[in-house]
Design a protein around this motif. Sequence first.
Motif, PDB file in Angstrom:
ATOM      1  N   THR A   1       0.815  -1.206   0.000  1.00 10.49           N
ATOM      2  CA  THR A   1       0.000   0.000   0.000  1.00 10.49           C
ATOM      3  C   THR A   1       0.854   1.264   0.000  1.00 10.49           C
ATOM      4  OG1 THR A   1      -0.189  -0.138   2.427  1.00 10.49           O
ATOM      5  CG2 THR A   1      -1.962  -1.106   1.131  1.00 10.49           C
ATOM      6  N   ASN A   2       1.967   1.224   0.701  1.00 10.80           N
ATOM      7  CA  ASN A   2       2.807   2.423   0.786  1.00 10.80           C
ATOM      8  C   ASN A   2       3.774   2.569  -0.383  1.00 10.80           C
ATOM      9  OD1 ASN A   2       2.455   3.915   3.565  1.00 10.80           O
ATOM     10  ND2 ASN A   2       2.236   1.720   3.992  1.00 10.80           N
ATOM     11  N   ILE A   3       4.203   1.445  -0.950  1.00  7.74           N
ATOM     12  CA  ILE A   3       5.216   1.524  -2.018  1.00  7.74           C
ATOM     13  C   ILE A   3       4.556   1.600  -3.397  1.00  7.74           C
ATOM     14  CG2 ILE A   3       7.261   0.426  -3.045  1.00  7.74           C
ATOM     15  CD1 ILE A   3       7.668   1.389  -0.138  1.00  7.74           C
ATOM     16  N   VAL A   4       3.612   0.736  -3.679  1.00  7.69           N
ATOM     17  CA  VAL A   4       2.989   0.758  -5.014  1.00  7.69           C
ATOM     18  C   VAL A   4       1.483   1.028  -4.967  1.00  7.69           C
ATOM     19  CG1 VAL A   4       4.656  -0.542  -6.385  1.00  7.69           C
ATOM     20  CG2 VAL A   4       3.013  -1.785  -5.001  1.00  7.69           C
ATOM     21  N   GLY A   5       0.973   1.400  -3.769  1.00 11.22           N
ATOM     22  CA  GLY A   5      -0.469   1.609  -3.617  1.00 11.22           C
ATOM     23  C   GLY A   5      -1.051   2.602  -4.605  1.00 11.22           C
ATOM     24  N   LYS A   6      -0.278   3.589  -4.976  1.00  8.05           N
ATOM     25  CA  LYS A   6      -0.758   4.626  -5.893  1.00  8.05           C
ATOM     26  C   LYS A   6      -0.978   4.074  -7.308  1.00  8.05           C
ATOM     27  CE  LYS A   6       0.957   9.046  -7.765  1.00  8.05           C
ATOM     28  NZ  LYS A   6      -0.229   9.875  -7.544  1.00  8.05           N
ATOM     29  N   TYR A   7      -0.272   2.978  -7.629  1.00  9.62           N
ATOM     30  CA  TYR A   7      -0.233   2.533  -9.024  1.00  9.62           C
ATOM     31  C   TYR A   7      -1.127   1.317  -9.281  1.00  9.62           C
ATOM     32  CZ  TYR A   7       3.662   5.697  -8.613  1.00  9.62           C
ATOM     33  OH  TYR A   7       4.422   6.816  -8.349  1.00  9.62           O
ATOM     34  N   GLY A   8      -2.365   1.411  -8.808  1.00 12.27           N
ATOM     35  CA  GLY A   8      -3.296   0.294  -8.946  1.00 12.27           C
ATOM     36  C   GLY A   8      -3.512  -0.118 -10.396  1.00 12.27           C
ATOM     37  N   ILE A   9      -3.676   0.842 -11.285  1.00 14.71           N
ATOM     38  CA  ILE A   9      -3.934   0.519 -12.704  1.00 14.71           C
ATOM     39  C   ILE A   9      -2.740  -0.234 -13.291  1.00 14.71           C
ATOM     40  CG2 ILE A   9      -4.199   1.569 -15.007  1.00 14.71           C
ATOM     41  CD1 ILE A   9      -5.816   3.802 -13.577  1.00 14.71           C
ATOM     42  N   GLN A  10      -1.552   0.244 -12.967  1.00 12.39           N
ATOM     43  CA  GLN A  10      -0.348  -0.406 -13.506  1.00 12.39           C
ATOM     44  C   GLN A  10      -0.173  -1.810 -12.923  1.00 12.39           C
ATOM     45  OE1 GLN A  10      -0.604   2.690 -12.331  1.00 12.39           O
ATOM     46  NE2 GLN A  10       0.241   4.113 -13.825  1.00 12.39           N
ATOM     47  N   VAL A  11      -0.556  -1.981 -11.655  1.00 10.76           N
ATOM     48  CA  VAL A  11      -0.482  -3.319 -11.055  1.00 10.76           C
ATOM     49  C   VAL A  11      -1.508  -4.236 -11.732  1.00 10.76           C
ATOM     50  CG1 VAL A  11      -0.836  -4.656  -8.929  1.00 10.76           C
ATOM     51  CG2 VAL A  11       0.445  -2.517  -8.854  1.00 10.76           C
ATOM     52  N   GLN A  12      -2.672  -3.685 -12.025  1.00  9.67           N
ATOM     53  CA  GLN A  12      -3.686  -4.464 -12.750  1.00  9.67           C
ATOM     54  C   GLN A  12      -3.134  -4.922 -14.109  1.00  9.67           C
ATOM     55  OE1 GLN A  12      -7.393  -5.218 -12.474  1.00  9.67           O
ATOM     56  NE2 GLN A  12      -6.464  -5.459 -10.459  1.00  9.67           N
ATOM     57  N   ASN A  13      -2.448  -4.024 -14.800  1.00  8.46           N
ATOM     58  CA  ASN A  13      -1.857  -4.389 -16.098  1.00  8.46           C
ATOM     59  C   ASN A  13      -0.875  -5.544 -15.947  1.00  8.46           C
ATOM     60  OD1 ASN A  13      -3.290  -2.401 -17.408  1.00  8.46           O
ATOM     61  ND2 ASN A  13      -1.636  -0.887 -17.296  1.00  8.46           N
ATOM     62  N   LEU A  14      -0.081  -5.490 -14.883  1.00 10.28           N
ATOM     63  CA  LEU A  14       0.893  -6.563 -14.655  1.00 10.28           C
ATOM     64  C   LEU A  14       0.175  -7.874 -14.315  1.00 10.28           C
ATOM     65  CD1 LEU A  14       3.767  -7.633 -14.358  1.00 10.28           C
ATOM     66  CD2 LEU A  14       3.805  -6.744 -12.024  1.00 10.28           C
ATOM     67  N   LEU A  15      -0.888  -7.773 -13.512  1.00 11.80           N
ATOM     68  CA  LEU A  15      -1.631  -8.992 -13.150  1.00 11.80           C
ATOM     69  C   LEU A  15      -2.236  -9.642 -14.399  1.00 11.80           C
ATOM     70  CD1 LEU A  15      -3.450  -7.883  -9.852  1.00 11.80           C
ATOM     71  CD2 LEU A  15      -1.529  -9.471 -10.068  1.00 11.80           C
ATOM     72  N   LYS A  16      -2.680  -8.799 -15.332  1.00 14.11           N
ATOM     73  CA  LYS A  16      -3.238  -9.337 -16.590  1.00 14.11           C
ATOM     74  C   LYS A  16      -2.156 -10.096 -17.353  1.00 14.11           C
ATOM     75  CE  LYS A  16      -6.814  -6.097 -17.364  1.00 14.11           C
ATOM     76  NZ  LYS A  16      -6.680  -4.657 -17.448  1.00 14.11           N
ATOM     77  N   LYS A  17      -0.982  -9.507 -17.438  1.00  9.94           N
ATOM     78  CA  LYS A  17       0.116 -10.186 -18.144  1.00  9.94           C
ATOM     79  C   LYS A  17       0.472 -11.486 -17.426  1.00  9.94           C
ATOM     80  CE  LYS A  17       2.210  -5.954 -19.902  1.00  9.94           C
ATOM     81  NZ  LYS A  17       3.416  -5.131 -20.046  1.00  9.94           N
ATOM     82  N   ALA A  18       0.510 -11.435 -16.097  1.00 10.71           N
ATOM     83  CA  ALA A  18       0.887 -12.627 -15.320  1.00 10.71           C
ATOM     84  C   ALA A  18      -0.141 -13.742 -15.493  1.00 10.71           C
ATOM     85  CB  ALA A  18       1.031 -12.251 -13.846  1.00 10.71           C
ATOM     86  N   SER A  19      -1.411 -13.345 -15.666  1.00  9.78           N
ATOM     87  CA  SER A  19      -2.466 -14.375 -15.765  1.00  9.78           C
ATOM     88  C   SER A  19      -2.326 -15.208 -17.036  1.00  9.78           C
ATOM     89  CB  SER A  19      -3.854 -13.726 -15.694  1.00  9.78           C
ATOM     90  OG  SER A  19      -4.070 -12.980 -16.865  1.00  9.78           O
ATOM     91  N   ALA A  20      -1.586 -14.697 -18.018  1.00  7.92           N
ATOM     92  CA  ALA A  20      -1.394 -15.443 -19.270  1.00  7.92           C
ATOM     93  C   ALA A  20      -0.205 -16.404 -19.164  1.00  7.92           C
ATOM     94  CB  ALA A  20      -1.171 -14.455 -20.411  1.00  7.92           C
ATOM     95  N   LEU A  21       0.489 -16.363 -18.046  1.00  6.36           N
ATOM     96  CA  LEU A  21       1.688 -17.196 -17.890  1.00  6.36           C
ATOM     97  C   LEU A  21       1.412 -18.379 -16.960  1.00  6.36           C
ATOM     98  CD1 LEU A  21       4.180 -14.242 -17.188  1.00  6.36           C
ATOM     99  CD2 LEU A  21       3.837 -15.408 -19.383  1.00  6.36           C
ATOM    100  N   ASP A  22       2.120 -19.460 -17.195  1.00  5.92           N
ATOM    101  CA  ASP A  22       2.034 -20.616 -16.303  1.00  5.92           C
ATOM    102  C   ASP A  22       3.134 -20.442 -15.237  1.00  5.92           C
ATOM    103  OD1 ASP A  22       1.765 -23.024 -15.098  1.00  5.92           O
ATOM    104  OD2 ASP A  22       2.535 -24.223 -16.779  1.00  5.92           O
ATOM    105  N   ILE A  23       2.717 -19.929 -14.081  1.00  2.00           N
ATOM    106  CA  ILE A  23       3.721 -19.562 -13.069  1.00  2.00           C
ATOM    107  C   ILE A  23       3.752 -20.577 -11.930  1.00  2.00           C
ATOM    108  CG2 ILE A  23       4.400 -17.801 -11.375  1.00  2.00           C
ATOM    109  CD1 ILE A  23       3.002 -15.731 -13.165  1.00  2.00           C
ATOM    110  N   ALA A  24       4.920 -21.150 -11.693  1.00  2.00           N
ATOM    111  CA  ALA A  24       5.076 -22.086 -10.568  1.00  2.00           C
ATOM    112  C   ALA A  24       5.702 -21.395  -9.365  1.00  2.00           C
ATOM    113  CB  ALA A  24       5.946 -23.266 -10.989  1.00  2.00           C
TER     114      ALA A  24
END
Length: 400
Positions: free
Chosen positions: A199-222
């Motif tokens: 919340t304190n370090i990247v809390g401001k960048y919710g939209i950008q974190v959402q973009n990263l989560l979208k990219k991550a969801s396309a990957l098979d991550i172990a």
Amino acid sequence: MHSTRKINDGLIYIGGSSRRINRFENLFPIPRGVSFNSYLLLDEKTVLFDTVDETVGKLFFENLEYALDGRNLDYLVIHHMEPDHCVLIGEVMRRYPDVKLVCTAGAIKMVGQFFAADVSGKALTVGENDKLSTGRHTLHFLAAPMVHWPEVMVTYDGLSKILFSADAFGTFGALAGNLFDDEFDFDKTWMDDARRYYTNIVGKYGIQVQNLLKKASALDIAEICPLHGPVWRKNIGTLIEKYQKWSTYEPEDRAVMIAYATMYGNTENAANVLAGLLAEKGVRNIVMYDVSETDVSELVAESFRCSHLVLAAPTYNGGLYPKMEAFLSDIKALGLKRRTVALIENSTWAPAAAKVMKAQIEGMKEITLLDNPVSVKSSLADGQISSIDVLAEKIASQLS
Ligand code: FEO
């Protein structure tokens, strides 16, 4: 003496933890310390993923030398140029002169700024979806701007299904030998620090974190290897669920946070009366913080967790008590939204606190402000219990 941990046959953790730094970014208290993570991939080529803060630099270089076991260093992948990860790049280049930097164009510019060096001839600039073969492994680079700086990228290694996630999925807290999230009870021992970090370090960048989560969801991550805190391999789903909430500013809990500022205990008393009435009306999830006693980073984390915030503060210098003002300005800067907020002010003459708090809150998005503020004159009067009770009833009815 070196102290490393094996992540898999070709990947070694070579970072370190510090419990001697009092504040992260010289701003956020870290009573449990913090880890600065770095990883070494041993393939046909050798690849270092980020350096560390200089406070653990000695250990890092001992670890790097030990893990390389006489081999040269071919690549240094730079995910993020904040100095807690980049400060030793110059020293790595001095010790391993053949190393090639692999990073975004934005990062190269920052290398020049931080180290006053032209490294363009020693750098391999990569962008979205670029790939680099290191032998058996192919590194797949994905941009993650503003998670947490503009030059940030993450790397996916398809062979081992590992995401090197930069600051994302990191947490405050030093590692104590155990490295993987299944080696301890994360919820119990780490989640509060993970929330406070996010919340304190990247809390401001919710939209950008959402973009990263979208990219991550396309990957098979172990496994996820972040730059701070444990390596994730068991509870990745839990963490991603938290990130979904935090990055969309959804409260985690239906809960009331009463944050009060008090000079002589009278505003605190009003806050206590409200808390008691809430409890009598069946509200179980109530937390209270004196904003002068609790670090603002903890207040921020709790305001991301709770659905309802009650802010109680005295008027001060014709405006708002400074500690409350600092807290409000912080949650506003971090873009907190989707909360229900109620105000209590206190003044002995010329009330102004509620007006200032209201103006701050109205500058935030998607905040529901509950009715008129309760205005205390020096101390809560008998006749005002009913207005506190009305407020308690309103909050309780929303939480039932
Ligand atoms: Fe851990 Fe944004 O640096």
